[in-house]
Design a protein around this motif. Structure first.
Motif, PDB file in Angstrom:
ATOM      1  N   GLU A 128       2.491  11.980  -1.503  1.00 55.26           N
ATOM      2  CA  GLU A 128       1.991  13.368  -1.540  1.00 55.26           C
ATOM      3  C   GLU A 128       3.048  14.209  -2.230  1.00 55.26           C
ATOM      4  OE1 GLU A 128      -0.295  15.691   1.731  1.00 55.26           O
ATOM      5  OE2 GLU A 128       1.834  16.116   2.013  1.00 55.26           O
ATOM      6  N   GLN A 166       3.954  21.182  -5.246  1.00 53.28           N
ATOM      7  CA  GLN A 166       4.844  21.989  -6.082  1.00 53.28           C
ATOM      8  C   GLN A 166       4.348  23.421  -6.159  1.00 53.28           C
ATOM      9  OE1 GLN A 166       6.148  20.174  -9.883  1.00 53.28           O
ATOM     10  NE2 GLN A 166       4.929  18.440  -9.249  1.00 53.28           N
ATOM     11  N   ASN A 188      -4.900  29.700  -7.989  1.00 58.44           N
ATOM     12  CA  ASN A 188      -3.927  29.559  -9.081  1.00 58.44           C
ATOM     13  C   ASN A 188      -4.354  30.457 -10.244  1.00 58.44           C
ATOM     14  OD1 ASN A 188      -2.370  28.842 -11.252  1.00 58.44           O
ATOM     15  ND2 ASN A 188      -2.474  26.637 -10.868  1.00 58.44           N
ATOM     16  N   GLU A 203       1.201  25.032  -7.876  1.00 54.25           N
ATOM     17  CA  GLU A 203       0.916  24.381  -9.154  1.00 54.25           C
ATOM     18  C   GLU A 203       0.280  23.019  -8.973  1.00 54.25           C
ATOM     19  OE1 GLU A 203       2.024  24.755 -12.787  1.00 54.25           O
ATOM     20  OE2 GLU A 203       1.463  26.754 -12.115  1.00 54.25           O
ATOM     21  N   ALA A 204       0.684  22.323  -7.937  1.00 57.82           N
ATOM     22  CA  ALA A 204       0.147  20.970  -7.755  1.00 57.82           C
ATOM     23  C   ALA A 204       0.207  20.558  -6.294  1.00 57.82           C
ATOM     24  CB  ALA A 204       0.944  19.972  -8.594  1.00 57.82           C
ATOM     25  N   ILE A 205      -0.903  20.054  -5.823  1.00 58.74           N
ATOM     26  CA  ILE A 205      -0.893  19.270  -4.591  1.00 58.74           C
ATOM     27  C   ILE A 205      -1.603  17.984  -4.977  1.00 58.74           C
ATOM     28  CG2 ILE A 205      -1.611  19.078  -2.200  1.00 58.74           C
ATOM     29  CD1 ILE A 205      -1.824  22.062  -2.021  1.00 58.74           C
ATOM     30  N   THR A 206      -0.870  16.925  -5.058  1.00 61.67           N
ATOM     31  CA  THR A 206      -1.493  15.682  -5.477  1.00 61.67           C
ATOM     32  C   THR A 206      -1.285  14.610  -4.422  1.00 61.67           C
ATOM     33  OG1 THR A 206       0.473  15.033  -6.699  1.00 61.67           O
ATOM     34  CG2 THR A 206      -1.225  16.144  -7.943  1.00 61.67           C
ATOM     35  N   SER A 207      -2.295  13.811  -4.296  1.00 65.00           N
ATOM     36  CA  SER A 207      -2.235  12.709  -3.348  1.00 65.00           C
ATOM     37  C   SER A 207      -2.547  11.438  -4.111  1.00 65.00           C
ATOM     38  CB  SER A 207      -3.292  12.942  -2.269  1.00 65.00           C
ATOM     39  OG  SER A 207      -3.480  11.772  -1.517  1.00 65.00           O
ATOM     40  N   ARG A 208      -1.724  10.417  -3.951  1.00 62.54           N
ATOM     41  CA  ARG A 208      -1.967   9.169  -4.670  1.00 62.54           C
ATOM     42  C   ARG A 208      -1.869   8.002  -3.703  1.00 62.54           C
ATOM     43  NH1 ARG A 208      -2.152   6.137  -9.081  1.00 62.54           N
ATOM     44  NH2 ARG A 208      -0.778   4.333  -9.264  1.00 62.54           N
ATOM     45  N   GLU A 209      -2.795   7.086  -3.858  1.00 62.78           N
ATOM     46  CA  GLU A 209      -2.758   5.871  -3.052  1.00 62.78           C
ATOM     47  C   GLU A 209      -2.919   4.687  -3.990  1.00 62.78           C
ATOM     48  OE1 GLU A 209      -5.377   5.850   0.262  1.00 62.78           O
ATOM     49  OE2 GLU A 209      -4.702   3.884   0.959  1.00 62.78           O
ATOM     50  N   THR A 210      -2.049   3.720  -3.870  1.00 65.56           N
ATOM     51  CA  THR A 210      -2.184   2.535  -4.700  1.00 65.56           C
ATOM     52  C   THR A 210      -1.905   1.288  -3.856  1.00 65.56           C
ATOM     53  OG1 THR A 210      -1.411   1.357  -6.671  1.00 65.56           O
ATOM     54  CG2 THR A 210       0.194   2.744  -5.588  1.00 65.56           C
ATOM     55  N   LEU A 244      -1.061  20.532   5.613  1.00 66.48           N
ATOM     56  CA  LEU A 244      -0.617  21.125   4.345  1.00 66.48           C
ATOM     57  C   LEU A 244      -0.191  22.575   4.508  1.00 66.48           C
ATOM     58  CD1 LEU A 244      -3.133  19.986   1.586  1.00 66.48           C
ATOM     59  CD2 LEU A 244      -0.645  19.871   1.479  1.00 66.48           C
ATOM     60  N   ASN A 287       0.878  -1.172   0.000  1.00 69.33           N
ATOM     61  CA  ASN A 287       0.000   0.000   0.000  1.00 69.33           C
ATOM     62  C   ASN A 287       0.910   1.216   0.000  1.00 69.33           C
ATOM     63  OD1 ASN A 287      -2.138   1.682   0.088  1.00 69.33           O
ATOM     64  ND2 ASN A 287      -2.675   1.299   2.229  1.00 69.33           N
ATOM     65  N   VAL A 296      -6.064  17.665  -6.515  1.00 67.99           N
ATOM     66  CA  VAL A 296      -5.962  16.467  -7.364  1.00 67.99           C
ATOM     67  C   VAL A 296      -5.667  15.255  -6.482  1.00 67.99           C
ATOM     68  CG1 VAL A 296      -4.653  15.342  -9.223  1.00 67.99           C
ATOM     69  CG2 VAL A 296      -5.107  17.797  -9.327  1.00 67.99           C
ATOM     70  N   ALA A 297      -6.373  14.165  -6.715  1.00 74.84           N
ATOM     71  CA  ALA A 297      -6.103  12.928  -5.977  1.00 74.84           C
ATOM     72  C   ALA A 297      -6.347  11.744  -6.881  1.00 74.84           C
ATOM     73  CB  ALA A 297      -6.970  12.840  -4.738  1.00 74.84           C
ATOM     74  N   SER A 298      -5.719  10.616  -6.553  1.00 72.71           N
ATOM     75  CA  SER A 298      -5.944   9.424  -7.365  1.00 72.71           C
ATOM     76  C   SER A 298      -5.890   8.167  -6.511  1.00 72.71           C
ATOM     77  CB  SER A 298      -4.889   9.340  -8.482  1.00 72.71           C
ATOM     78  OG  SER A 298      -3.635   9.054  -7.947  1.00 72.71           O
ATOM     79  N   ASP A 310      -6.286   3.524  -7.076  1.00 74.78           N
ATOM     80  CA  ASP A 310      -6.500   2.452  -8.048  1.00 74.78           C
ATOM     81  C   ASP A 310      -7.734   1.623  -7.729  1.00 74.78           C
ATOM     82  OD1 ASP A 310      -5.474   1.141  -5.844  1.00 74.78           O
ATOM     83  OD2 ASP A 310      -3.502   0.864  -6.760  1.00 74.78           O
ATOM     84  N   ILE A 324      -7.971  19.029  -0.423  1.00 72.36           N
ATOM     85  CA  ILE A 324      -6.750  19.665  -0.955  1.00 72.36           C
ATOM     86  C   ILE A 324      -7.107  21.009  -1.584  1.00 72.36           C
ATOM     87  CG2 ILE A 324      -4.972  19.487  -2.751  1.00 72.36           C
ATOM     88  CD1 ILE A 324      -4.893  16.457  -2.197  1.00 72.36           C
TER      89      ILE A 324
END
Lengths: 480, 446
Positions: free
Chosen positions: A30, A33, B94, A40-47, A120, A26, B65-67, B69, B87
């Motif tokens: 985060e 940028q 922006n 420009e970017a706040i990204t969160s990814r979960e895989t 954040l 898992n 933005v979030a992702s 699977d 977020i």
């Protein structure tokens, strides 16, 4: 959940696998940028997913899925065995794994502050302040600041009886200023180019970087480079700063000592290696002061963990001892071919990939020089810092590096800034020309979160401890 | 593969959950299998089943933005939407955000091949056996990879965009070796039946047989004939770095100064076309906007860059459909690149050279030495030959080149009639080329 994992291993074994392992991962990331005052970017990814690796009919098979349930695990185990059987239709020898100690254990990266628990707002405050300072210098056209955090929870279970849980935290960040004037563009970065420096650590790692404190200098140097003179083209003495030297170690030592690569297993993609087994314990790779160790236990290093993805415990292996080539990075499958045990460097990018031999922390051990003394001891040469470009041939002999900035050295003193410094050479000649390495006061572990290898392409997080070092008779200024 | 209906249903569901002023979402699934071989045996053989959903929620000009699977799990989707929304709440405004694209008709392109999607591990193993058999005849060692993959991508937004595209791809590459000799061949297509294994094996082994007794040549300027493999590397990286609107607007690209100017040789014409089925087509970009054909270089003149919504609206230009996935800060780039062929063959180009080099392909190109002058460095690999009096005479040891691509392509002096699709992310279709005065800055030992 562990019952499902064990069930999948048993299922693969029943289908004919002589060995099977499963990794459940898992991964949470985060990425923040800031660019020119804008977030420009706040990204969160979960895989989350799992991969099953088996040996059946003497060959490897691997399958993976992001659908985490018992039925899918059995289906994937089935597919992995089918794939292994297809592989076995084109084999010469059966895959044999080196013996290894079997562990049931847990490992968690020691951290002070969980980066995912830090609001954040606090992270953004640092990045926005650093961005503001960079842009306060009117010559800066693009200001970029960033932070990235990773948390990887993984469970490894094998048919050998291994059962290992790990939680790895990684944190890092950096700043960069770009100055542009017509057809000229110059970049300065801190603490390293291509998004900074990283370690296995918590949020305290990013706080300790002091991104805000370094912003004024970074901006000034980027702008100064626009009017600096071009790095001269000549053969001279070169002193290389720590972060650039880390990439030099990475490309010219770290990759060619990967034993899978040496055995031709990467031949079609990244290439092979000049450091073939006949050279082991014979090749004078570097000068007597060059000592390089592969060490997955280096505190805070980006290549630090408890166990690799074959369940082999993290350890330290000599690679270059007083300049002599003495060791490789190995896996269970490759080590046995040299009658060795794996030294625990087999790692996979995510749940969806097989483990490959990857660098861990491949460290150039510190020498005994103070940086100022090294400069004073140099009559003429160039001092370079921070990587801009990198390229090396497919046996890792001819390399070419560009750096962000250089300084002339004249009569034992740092002089004018030079722009577009680049240098090139042949690996063993270069390392044998090393005659001074700075001491532990200047030794930093540089994390590289983007080391590419393999097909499908995998990205590994690795590191290199280095201190500024001096090399004689290096060809510099080859940027055109 | 979950199909168009289900994919768009999931996207509409997450968009409906959003509390943003504007929302878009992208869903992708992948079934990818790759058989890797080395020392003439299969040593790695893998399969991946993966899915991903990415959501972008915009509140005013604040973007989250979030992702994840977990595309089929209701709770995970709710958590995803909440994460992106939170977020956005924490975000700063922006000013560069200029809205999501409006719906525009997307052309349907058939690039899905059932035979490719269903290609089995046994079929890939059989293909590799065919290749190895050709190599075995001459005691040549084979290594390489054979990948077959099926993908689907769906994109929807709260303004009404709902786009879906399924596709497949098959790609083989091989490096074959015999001692110090080596050769290379590769092929890529949406349709696995287009991959002629026998031809690939013969191309690579023929090159390997000729690449014998390599001599050392000194670095310097040489006229070169570049195989399409070598041209593909140079052109695709140049286009990605220099022909995006954000790079131009920020001054990072030579297009900031050279738009509309004659920069290259008359014979260089390059365009991006996501709809051309002779490439690896993709009918819309990662905002769901339809791809437009964009001429980047016409008869040597730098004509256009490609845009996404933000850069197009900032410049007052029409969208061209070249957005990258949400969260990317790189800006739009051309990814379906084509180069206009000429009228020559590789042999006829070679015949025009008194003394020069033939390059099969490059290795480890790095384009960051001087981005505004497009100065690249890299090595030759897998078959470099000396040309003397119009003929390839001897194999040579590999060389390092260091050169501005502006200089290189302004000295373009001939192109082959036949172009070749060379795989990569989306690949490029390019001919072979003759370039005068190509700068080699160093050499290696093999």
């Amino acid at each position: 959940m562990k019952d499902w994992l064990r069930g999948a291993i048993e299922h693969a074994t029943k289908l004919g696998a002589s060995y099977a392992d499963i990794r459940l991962l898992n991964l949470v990331t985060e990425n923040i940028q800031v660019k020119n005052g804008t977030v420009e970017a706040i990204t969160s990814r979960e895989t989350m997913g799992f991969g099953i690796r088996v040996i059946a009919n003497g060959s490897w098979g691997f399958a993976s899925s992001s659908l985490v349930n018992e039925g899918e695990m059995r289906r994937i185990a089935d597919l992995a065995v089918q794939i292994a059987k297809a592989s076995s239709t084109l084999k010469k020898d059966d895959v044999v794994l080196a013996e290894t100690e079997i562990y049931q254990d847990k490992y968690v990266t020691p951290i002070k502050k969980d980066p995912f628990a830090v609001p954040l707002k606090g992270k953004l405050a640092i990045l926005i302040e650093a961005d503001k300072i960079l842009r306060a210098n009117k010559g800066v056209k693009i200001a970029e600041t960033n932070m990235r955090f990773f948390r990887t929870e993984k469970t490894f279970i094998s048919s050998d009886g291994a059962d290992i849980d790990q939680v790895i935290y990684e944190s890092g960040g950096g700043i960069a200023a770009t100055a542009i004037d017509g057809d000229q563009m110059q970049v300065r970065s801190f603490p390293n180019s291509f998004r900074g420096n990283y370690g296995t650590a918590g949020y305290e790692y990013v706080e300790d970087l002091d991104l805000v404190g370094h912003a004024p200098r970074v901006a000034e140097e980027a702008v100064a480079l626009l009017t600096a003179k071009e790095c001269p083209s000549k053969t001279t003495t070169l002193i290389i700063g720590g972060s650039q030297l880390a990439l030099q170690v990475h490309e010219s030592c770290g990759h060619p000592i990967e034993l899978d690569r040496v055995f031709g297993m990467e031949a079609s993609y990244a290439g092979t290696s000049f450091m073939t087994p006949d050279k082991l314990n014979k090749l004078q790779y570097g000068s007597k002061i060059v000592n390089i160790n592969a060490d997955a236990t280096t505190p805070g290093g980006l290549g630090t963990f408890g166990y690799d993805d074959e369940g082999v415990k993290a350890q330290r292996t000599p690679i270059i001892k007083e300049g002599l080539f003495v060791g490789y990075l190995t896996s269970r499958e490759t080590a046995i071919k040299l009658c060795q045990k794996s030294n625990g460097t087999s790692r996979a990018d995510g749940w969806w990939n097989i483990p490959l031999i990857r660098m861990i922390n491949v460290n150039l051990e510190p020498g005994d020089w103070e940086f100022d003394d090294m400069i004073k001891d140099t009559d003429e040469g160039i001092y370079v810092e921070t990587n801009k470009s990198w390229s090396i041939d497919d046996k890792r002999l001819n390399f070419h590096f560009g750096c962000e900035i250089g300084w002339e050295i004249k009569n034992g003193k740092l002089g004018d800034i030079v722009k577009n410094p680049a240098y090139t050479g042949i690996t063993p000649e270069f390392w044998n020309s090393c005659d001074a390495i700075c001491n532990k006061n200047h030794w930093i572990v540089w994390g590289t979160p983007n080391c590419g290898k393999g097909e499908p392409s995998q990205t590994a997080h690795v590191a290199h401890g280095t201190a500024p070092s001096r090399f004689r008779n290096v060809k510099v200024g080859v940027s055109k | 593969m979950i199909g168009k209906e289900r994919a768009l249903e999931i996207l509409q569901k997450v968009i409906a959950m959003s509390d943003g002023d504007e929302t878009d979402a992208m869903l992708s699934t992948k079934q990818s299998s790759l058989t890797r071989f080395a020392n003439s045996t299969i040593h790695q053989n893998v399969s991946q089943t993966a899915s991903d959903i990415n959501i972008r929620i915009v509140k005013g000009k604040r973007i989250g933005v979030a992702s994840t699977d977990r595309i089929n799990d209701e709770e995970s989707l709710k958590k995803l939407v909440k994460k992106a929304s939170t977020i956005a709440d924490f975000q700063e405004e922006n000013p560069n955000y200029l809205g999501m694209p409006d719906p525009s008709p997307v052309k349907e392109i058939d690039s899905f091949c059932q035979a490719t999607a269903a290609y089995s591990p046994s079929q890939r193993a059989e293909a590799v056996r065919t290749l190895v058999k050709v190599c075995d005849k001459d005691s040549i060692i084979a290594s390489g990879s054979f990948k077959t993959e099926s993908n689907e991508i769906a994109i929807a937004n709260s303004k009404g965009i709902a786009a879906y595209h399924p596709t497949t791809s098959a790609e083989i590459t091989t490096v074959v070796m015999k001692g110090e000799q080596c050769g290379y061949a590769a092929a890529s297509s949406n349709h696995v039946s287009d991959i002629n294994i026998q031809a690939i094996a013969e191309e690579a082994t023929d090159l390997c047989r000729r690449n014998v007794n390599q001599i050392e040549v000194e670095p310097g300027k040489y006229d070169v004939v570049l195989h399409p493999y070598a041209v593909a590397d140079l052109i695709s990286i140049t286009c990605a770095l220099e022909f995006g609107a954000l790079a131009m607007q920020e001054g990072r690209s030579f297009m900031s100064e050279k738009m509309g100017q004659k920069v290259f040789s008359d014979s260089l014409t390059v365009w991006d076309d996501g709809l051309d089925v002779s490439g690896m087509p993709m009918p819309f970009d990662f905002e769901g906007y339809p791809k437009q054909k964009v001429v980047l270089i016409e008869n040597g003149v730098a004509k256009n860059v490609v845009y996404d919504t933000a850069t197009a609206r900032k410049a007052g230009k029409p969208l061209t459909g070249h957005a990258l996935p949400p969260g990317s800060t790189w800006g739009p780039i051309p990814i379906n690149v084509f180069m206009k062929p000429g009228s020559e063959t590789l042999d006829s180009l070679t015949s025009k050279i008194k003394k020069g080099l033939y390059v099969t392909r490059f290795h480890y190109i790095n384009p960051f030495l001087d981005i505004k002058r497009a100065v690249f460095t890299g090595m030759t690999r897998d078959g470099t030959f000396l040309i003397e009096d119009g003929k390839m005479t001897k194999a040579v040891k590999n060389l390092r080149f260091t050169m501005s691509m502006i200089d290189a392509f302004s000295h373009l002096d001939g192109l082959t009639q036949q172009s070749m699709f060379v795989g990569g992310w989306f690949g490029v279709r390019v001919p072979g080329a003759l370039i005068r005065g190509f700068n080699f800055s160093g050499k290696t030992q093999f």
